[in-house]
Write a protein that holds these residues in place. Sequence first.
Motif, mmCIF file in Angstrom:
data_model
loop_
_atom_site.group_PDB
_atom_site.id
_atom_site.type_symbol
_atom_site.label_atom_id
_atom_site.label_comp_id
_atom_site.label_asym_id
_atom_site.label_seq_id
_atom_site.Cartn_x
_atom_site.Cartn_y
_atom_site.Cartn_z
ATOM 1 N N UNK A 156 -12.192 4.263 -51.519
ATOM 2 C CA UNK A 156 -11.322 4.741 -50.443
ATOM 3 C C UNK A 156 -10.193 3.759 -50.168
ATOM 4 N N UNK A 157 -9.209 4.206 -49.416
ATOM 5 C CA UNK A 157 -8.105 3.338 -49.021
ATOM 6 C C UNK A 157 -8.666 2.126 -48.284
ATOM 7 N N UNK A 158 -8.069 0.949 -48.469
ATOM 8 C CA UNK A 158 -8.613 -0.252 -47.822
ATOM 9 C C UNK A 158 -8.394 -0.262 -46.313
ATOM 10 N N UNK A 159 -9.416 -0.595 -45.614
ATOM 11 C CA UNK A 159 -9.383 -0.786 -44.170
ATOM 12 C C UNK A 159 -10.010 -2.144 -43.916
ATOM 13 N N UNK A 160 -9.623 -2.806 -42.849
ATOM 14 C CA UNK A 160 -10.181 -4.104 -42.526
ATOM 15 C C UNK A 160 -10.985 -3.986 -41.241
ATOM 16 N N UNK A 161 -12.239 -4.400 -41.316
ATOM 17 C CA UNK A 161 -13.128 -4.374 -40.158
ATOM 18 C C UNK A 161 -13.851 -5.704 -40.061
ATOM 19 N N UNK A 162 -14.033 -6.166 -38.852
ATOM 20 C CA UNK A 162 -14.882 -7.333 -38.643
ATOM 21 C C UNK A 162 -16.325 -6.837 -38.573
ATOM 22 N N UNK A 163 -17.286 -7.716 -38.808
ATOM 23 C CA UNK A 163 -18.679 -7.290 -38.661
ATOM 24 C C UNK A 163 -18.984 -6.724 -37.268
ATOM 25 N N UNK A 164 -18.360 -7.299 -36.238
ATOM 26 C CA UNK A 164 -18.577 -6.791 -34.875
ATOM 27 C C UNK A 164 -18.024 -5.375 -34.724
ATOM 28 N N UNK A 165 -16.864 -5.111 -35.316
ATOM 29 C CA UNK A 165 -16.290 -3.768 -35.245
ATOM 30 C C UNK A 165 -17.190 -2.762 -35.968
ATOM 31 N N UNK A 166 -17.713 -3.166 -37.104
ATOM 32 C CA UNK A 166 -18.608 -2.280 -37.847
ATOM 33 C C UNK A 166 -19.847 -1.974 -37.013
ATOM 34 N N UNK A 167 -20.409 -3.006 -36.371
ATOM 35 C CA UNK A 167 -21.579 -2.780 -35.503
ATOM 36 C C UNK A 167 -21.244 -1.805 -34.377
ATOM 37 N N UNK A 168 -20.100 -2.009 -33.740
ATOM 38 C CA UNK A 168 -19.700 -1.131 -32.640
ATOM 39 C C UNK A 168 -19.472 0.295 -33.115
ATOM 40 N N UNK A 169 -18.749 0.453 -34.216
ATOM 41 C CA UNK A 169 -18.473 1.787 -34.734
ATOM 42 C C UNK A 169 -19.746 2.472 -35.225
ATOM 43 N N UNK A 170 -20.627 1.690 -35.810
ATOM 44 C CA UNK A 170 -21.910 2.252 -36.269
ATOM 45 C C UNK A 170 -22.694 2.794 -35.073
ATOM 46 N N UNK A 171 -22.671 2.087 -33.978
ATOM 47 C CA UNK A 171 -23.379 2.543 -32.774
ATOM 48 C C UNK A 171 -22.758 3.829 -32.240
ATOM 49 N N UNK A 172 -21.445 3.930 -32.297
ATOM 50 C CA UNK A 172 -20.760 5.134 -31.827
ATOM 51 C C UNK A 172 -21.069 6.318 -32.743
ATOM 52 N N UNK A 173 -21.060 6.075 -34.034
ATOM 53 C CA UNK A 173 -21.302 7.154 -34.992
ATOM 54 C C UNK A 173 -22.751 7.623 -34.984
ATOM 55 N N UNK A 174 -23.657 6.763 -34.686
ATOM 56 C CA UNK A 174 -25.108 6.955 -34.705
ATOM 57 C C UNK A 174 -25.662 6.525 -36.064
ATOM 58 N N UNK A 175 -26.840 5.920 -36.053
ATOM 59 C CA UNK A 175 -27.430 5.460 -37.314
ATOM 60 C C UNK A 175 -27.605 6.566 -38.359
ATOM 61 N N UNK A 176 -28.057 7.771 -37.994
ATOM 62 C CA UNK A 176 -28.185 8.801 -39.036
ATOM 63 C C UNK A 176 -26.840 9.173 -39.669
ATOM 64 N N UNK A 177 -25.803 9.306 -38.852
ATOM 65 C CA UNK A 177 -24.477 9.665 -39.381
ATOM 66 C C UNK A 177 -23.946 8.541 -40.266
ATOM 67 N N UNK A 178 -24.012 7.301 -39.786
ATOM 68 C CA UNK A 178 -23.527 6.182 -40.581
ATOM 69 C C UNK A 178 -24.391 5.998 -41.825
ATOM 70 N N UNK A 179 -25.670 6.351 -41.710
ATOM 71 C CA UNK A 179 -26.585 6.225 -42.845
ATOM 72 C C UNK A 179 -26.143 7.040 -44.052
ATOM 73 N N UNK A 180 -25.521 8.177 -43.812
ATOM 74 C CA UNK A 180 -25.001 8.996 -44.914
ATOM 75 C C UNK A 180 -23.991 8.203 -45.730
ATOM 76 N N UNK A 181 -23.121 7.490 -45.035
ATOM 77 C CA UNK A 181 -22.081 6.712 -45.704
ATOM 78 C C UNK A 181 -22.673 5.445 -46.327
ATOM 79 N N UNK A 182 -23.655 4.848 -45.675
ATOM 80 C CA UNK A 182 -24.347 3.690 -46.261
ATOM 81 C C UNK A 182 -25.017 4.067 -47.577
ATOM 82 N N UNK A 183 -25.642 5.214 -47.588
ATOM 83 C CA UNK A 183 -26.320 5.690 -48.804
ATOM 84 C C UNK A 183 -25.306 5.836 -49.947
#
Length: 135
Positions: A6-33
């Motif tokens: 995908x196109x490059x985006x820059x995220x800090x680990x804290x931003x990823x944690x925050x966004x993951x919480x907003x998205x929900x673990x199951x939703x983010x899990x799809x992308x992690x997989x």
Amino acid sequence: MVTRRPMPYTFTPAQINDLEAVLSPPRFGTYLHETGGDRHRAMELYCWNTDVSAAFYVMLQYCELAIRNGAVEAIESEFGPNWHWNLGFRHSLPKHKGKKNYQPAEDLKTCTNKHPTAGKVVADLKFVFWHGRKV
């Protein structure tokens, strides 16, 4: 596994944690997989998916307008320009069992009572109203 990066985006680990919480673990899990557990790439993929979805939005709006306007044209040919006030048309709408199911006749009644013209009624009716209409 995703074959295109995908196109490059820059995220800090804290931003990823925050966004993951907003998205929900199951939703983010799809992308992690899809990214083999790489959290940064998973977030990039999520953002890329959002960008792709946004690119289709305008075309989907025009498609929705064309479907609604075509349906209205067919309904008007059968029930006239004031079809939204026609009780015969309203009674022809399907009645779904259960209070939580969408009720097209109720939606039409609400919109008709709220708006002075058929055009405003059409604009306010939910898209599901036009699903499966037979005239």
